[in-house]
Design a protein around this motif. Structure first.
Motif, mmCIF file in Angstrom:
data_model
loop_
_atom_site.group_PDB
_atom_site.id
_atom_site.type_symbol
_atom_site.label_atom_id
_atom_site.label_comp_id
_atom_site.label_asym_id
_atom_site.label_seq_id
_atom_site.Cartn_x
_atom_site.Cartn_y
_atom_site.Cartn_z
ATOM 1 N N TYR A 78 22.608 24.957 -13.053
ATOM 2 C CA TYR A 78 23.098 24.742 -11.697
ATOM 3 C C TYR A 78 24.616 24.893 -11.688
ATOM 4 O O TYR A 78 25.303 24.546 -12.658
ATOM 5 C CB TYR A 78 22.738 23.337 -11.202
ATOM 6 C CG TYR A 78 21.268 23.007 -11.315
ATOM 7 C CD1 TYR A 78 20.376 23.288 -10.277
ATOM 8 C CD2 TYR A 78 20.757 22.406 -12.464
ATOM 9 C CE1 TYR A 78 19.030 22.986 -10.379
ATOM 10 C CE2 TYR A 78 19.410 22.102 -12.578
ATOM 11 C CZ TYR A 78 18.554 22.391 -11.532
ATOM 12 O OH TYR A 78 17.209 22.094 -11.646
ATOM 13 N N GLY A 79 25.139 25.394 -10.591
ATOM 14 C CA GLY A 79 26.588 25.505 -10.457
ATOM 15 C C GLY A 79 26.979 25.490 -8.992
ATOM 16 O O GLY A 79 26.316 26.109 -8.155
ATOM 17 N N GLY A 80 28.048 24.756 -8.654
ATOM 18 C CA GLY A 80 28.454 24.675 -7.253
ATOM 19 C C GLY A 80 29.812 24.032 -7.091
ATOM 20 O O GLY A 80 30.536 23.779 -8.066
ATOM 21 N N TYR A 81 30.146 23.735 -5.849
ATOM 22 C CA TYR A 81 31.464 23.212 -5.490
ATOM 23 C C TYR A 81 31.413 21.698 -5.320
ATOM 24 O O TYR A 81 30.431 21.143 -4.816
ATOM 25 C CB TYR A 81 31.938 23.865 -4.192
ATOM 26 C CG TYR A 81 32.010 25.373 -4.271
ATOM 27 C CD1 TYR A 81 33.179 26.013 -4.683
ATOM 28 C CD2 TYR A 81 30.901 26.152 -3.953
ATOM 29 C CE1 TYR A 81 33.241 27.397 -4.761
ATOM 30 C CE2 TYR A 81 30.953 27.533 -4.023
ATOM 31 C CZ TYR A 81 32.119 28.153 -4.442
ATOM 32 O OH TYR A 81 32.166 29.522 -4.529
ATOM 33 N N VAL A 82 32.496 21.059 -5.725
ATOM 34 C CA VAL A 82 32.620 19.610 -5.582
ATOM 35 C C VAL A 82 33.255 19.320 -4.226
ATOM 36 O O VAL A 82 34.354 19.808 -3.925
ATOM 37 C CB VAL A 82 33.477 19.020 -6.723
ATOM 38 C CG1 VAL A 82 33.657 17.517 -6.531
ATOM 39 C CG2 VAL A 82 32.840 19.329 -8.067
ATOM 40 N N LYS A 83 32.573 18.522 -3.408
ATOM 41 C CA LYS A 83 33.054 18.238 -2.058
ATOM 42 C C LYS A 83 34.322 17.381 -2.096
ATOM 43 O O LYS A 83 34.398 16.399 -2.833
ATOM 44 C CB LYS A 83 31.967 17.508 -1.263
ATOM 45 C CG LYS A 83 30.727 18.351 -1.002
ATOM 46 C CD LYS A 83 29.716 17.581 -0.174
ATOM 47 C CE LYS A 83 28.494 18.432 0.147
ATOM 48 N NZ LYS A 83 27.491 17.688 0.960
ATOM 49 N N GLY A 84 35.318 17.782 -1.303
ATOM 50 C CA GLY A 84 36.549 17.014 -1.206
ATOM 51 C C GLY A 84 37.476 17.152 -2.385
ATOM 52 O O GLY A 84 38.479 16.432 -2.482
ATOM 53 N N ASN A 85 37.163 18.068 -3.301
ATOM 54 C CA ASN A 85 37.997 18.231 -4.483
ATOM 55 C C ASN A 85 38.438 19.675 -4.682
ATOM 56 O O ASN A 85 39.566 19.927 -5.115
ATOM 57 C CB ASN A 85 37.239 17.737 -5.722
ATOM 58 C CG ASN A 85 37.950 18.037 -7.028
ATOM 59 O OD1 ASN A 85 37.743 19.093 -7.617
ATOM 60 N ND2 ASN A 85 38.787 17.106 -7.477
ATOM 61 N N GLY A 86 37.589 20.615 -4.382
ATOM 62 C CA GLY A 86 37.904 22.020 -4.567
ATOM 63 C C GLY A 86 37.551 22.561 -5.930
ATOM 64 O O GLY A 86 37.690 23.763 -6.181
ATOM 65 N N GLY A 87 37.105 21.686 -6.835
ATOM 66 C CA GLY A 87 36.713 22.131 -8.168
ATOM 67 C C GLY A 87 35.262 22.584 -8.207
ATOM 68 O O GLY A 87 34.553 22.593 -7.189
ATOM 69 N N LEU A 88 34.832 22.953 -9.388
ATOM 70 C CA LEU A 88 33.455 23.392 -9.605
ATOM 71 C C LEU A 88 32.757 22.444 -10.567
ATOM 72 O O LEU A 88 33.388 21.793 -11.406
ATOM 73 C CB LEU A 88 33.429 24.817 -10.174
ATOM 74 C CG LEU A 88 34.001 25.940 -9.306
ATOM 75 C CD1 LEU A 88 33.887 27.282 -10.024
ATOM 76 C CD2 LEU A 88 33.306 25.997 -7.952
ATOM 77 N N ILE A 89 31.442 22.398 -10.444
ATOM 78 C CA ILE A 89 30.606 21.585 -11.319
ATOM 79 C C ILE A 89 29.473 22.460 -11.832
ATOM 80 O O ILE A 89 28.939 23.295 -11.089
ATOM 81 C CB ILE A 89 30.054 20.341 -10.590
ATOM 82 C CG1 ILE A 89 29.229 19.472 -11.546
ATOM 83 C CG2 ILE A 89 29.219 20.738 -9.392
ATOM 84 C CD1 ILE A 89 30.049 18.717 -12.545
ATOM 85 N N ALA A 90 29.128 22.304 -13.098
ATOM 86 C CA ALA A 90 27.995 23.021 -13.676
ATOM 87 C C ALA A 90 27.163 22.037 -14.486
ATOM 88 O O ALA A 90 27.713 21.180 -15.198
ATOM 89 C CB ALA A 90 28.462 24.175 -14.564
ATOM 90 N N ILE A 91 25.847 22.150 -14.374
ATOM 91 C CA ILE A 91 24.909 21.311 -15.116
ATOM 92 C C ILE A 91 23.840 22.220 -15.704
ATOM 93 O O ILE A 91 23.320 23.100 -15.010
ATOM 94 C CB ILE A 91 24.246 20.257 -14.220
ATOM 95 C CG1 ILE A 91 25.296 19.363 -13.559
ATOM 96 C CG2 ILE A 91 23.250 19.410 -15.012
ATOM 97 C CD1 ILE A 91 24.722 18.454 -12.480
ATOM 98 N N SER A 92 23.516 21.992 -16.964
ATOM 99 C CA SER A 92 22.452 22.745 -17.614
ATOM 100 C C SER A 92 21.511 21.792 -18.333
ATOM 101 O O SER A 92 21.954 20.805 -18.948
ATOM 102 C CB SER A 92 23.027 23.757 -18.615
ATOM 103 O OG SER A 92 23.715 24.792 -17.940
ATOM 104 N N VAL A 93 20.212 22.095 -18.249
ATOM 105 C CA VAL A 93 19.169 21.259 -18.837
ATOM 106 C C VAL A 93 18.319 22.112 -19.762
ATOM 107 O O VAL A 93 17.943 23.236 -19.414
ATOM 108 C CB VAL A 93 18.283 20.635 -17.741
ATOM 109 C CG1 VAL A 93 17.108 19.881 -18.345
ATOM 110 C CG2 VAL A 93 19.109 19.712 -16.850
ATOM 111 N N ARG A 94 18.019 21.558 -20.938
ATOM 112 C CA ARG A 94 17.138 22.202 -21.893
ATOM 113 C C ARG A 94 16.223 21.147 -22.507
ATOM 114 O O ARG A 94 16.634 20.343 -23.332
ATOM 115 C CB ARG A 94 17.928 22.915 -23.009
ATOM 116 C CG ARG A 94 18.858 24.028 -22.550
ATOM 117 C CD ARG A 94 18.096 25.230 -22.022
ATOM 118 N NE ARG A 94 18.974 26.350 -21.711
ATOM 119 C CZ ARG A 94 19.580 26.519 -20.526
ATOM 120 N NH1 ARG A 94 19.419 25.613 -19.562
ATOM 121 N NH2 ARG A 94 20.335 27.578 -20.300
#
Length: 236
Positions: A78-94
């Protein structure tokens, strides 16, 4: 005729005894009944008697099924934008293991933890935390880093989007670099990343657009960015 009387009496008695024996057999408990049930008011119920030893009839009961472990997501990114911050977040599951990365170009944090039943709980440095609900093609959650707390909705992504990481020893110090790439609605990719040599932040190059695992130069050293499958085990 008088001589036949006793024989007739005996024959009648034998017939009567045989009839009682048949009735007794008919009324005996159906031990081989595969259902294990007896209808109320039936001859079987009426004729049920204790066993000759006087012990109570054994009653079988089925044990409750053992609770099953919550299902784990075998693989997801998963990857997307952080609300109210302008940064990005990524999460990976295995297979129940999970890693995450937050970066806004100024601050960053790596997270690791686990996932079960569509819930991911990850810890970062110090008090940094990340929690997310996974499902419906997205990760929805919140993160806290350095006193800030934000929420996010990160859609599922596929390569070349996602999370990348590189590590190396450079001039006696540990080099660590991380990148997040997410697709833009109009085409192309947004990318953010950060690199540190020891405790010092250094410049970080962009990943190759089509082949993000192509070697890059960071702090004067050539390093090889890895996708999640290449580094998730070393983070656990």
């Amino acid at each position: 005729m008088s001589r036949l009387g006793p024989f007739i009496t005996l024959a009648a008695g034998a017939v009567l005894a045989a009839g009682l024996g048949v009735a007794s057999v008919t009324a005996a408990p159906a031990a081989d009944d595969p259902t294990g049930t007896v209808a109320a008011g039936s001859p079987t119920q009426a004729a049920a008697t204790p066993s000759p030893s006087g012990s109570s009839p054994s009653v079988s009961s089925s044990a409750s099924p053992a609770p099953t472990e919550a299902a784990k997501i075998p693989k997801a990114d998963y990857g997307g934008y952080v609300k109210g911050n302008g940064g990005l977040i990524a999460i990976s599951v295995r297979d129940g293991k999970a890693v995450g990365y937050f970066c806004d170009g100024r601050s960053e944090a790596w997270f690791k933890g686990g996932e079960a039943g569509g819930k991911a709980v990850l810890k970062g440095p110090g008090t940094a935390r990340l929690t997310a609900t996974l499902g419906g093609g997205r990760a929805r959650g919140s993160l806290s880093v350095g006193g800030g707390r934000w929420t996010f909705i990160a859609p599922a992504v596929v390569r070349p989007s996602g999370l990348y990481r590189a590590t190396a020893q450079v001039r006696g110090a540990r080099l660590r670099a991380g990148w997040i790439r997410v697709p833009r609605p109009g085409g192309g990719y947004d990318q953010v990343g950060a690199a540190f040599l020891g405790q010092d932040q250094v410049d970080i190059p962009r990943l190759d657009a089509g082949r993000p695992t192509t070697p890059v130069t960071v702090a004067g050293a050539t390093v090889l960015p890895k996708d999640v499958d290449g580094f998730i085990e070393e983070m656990q």
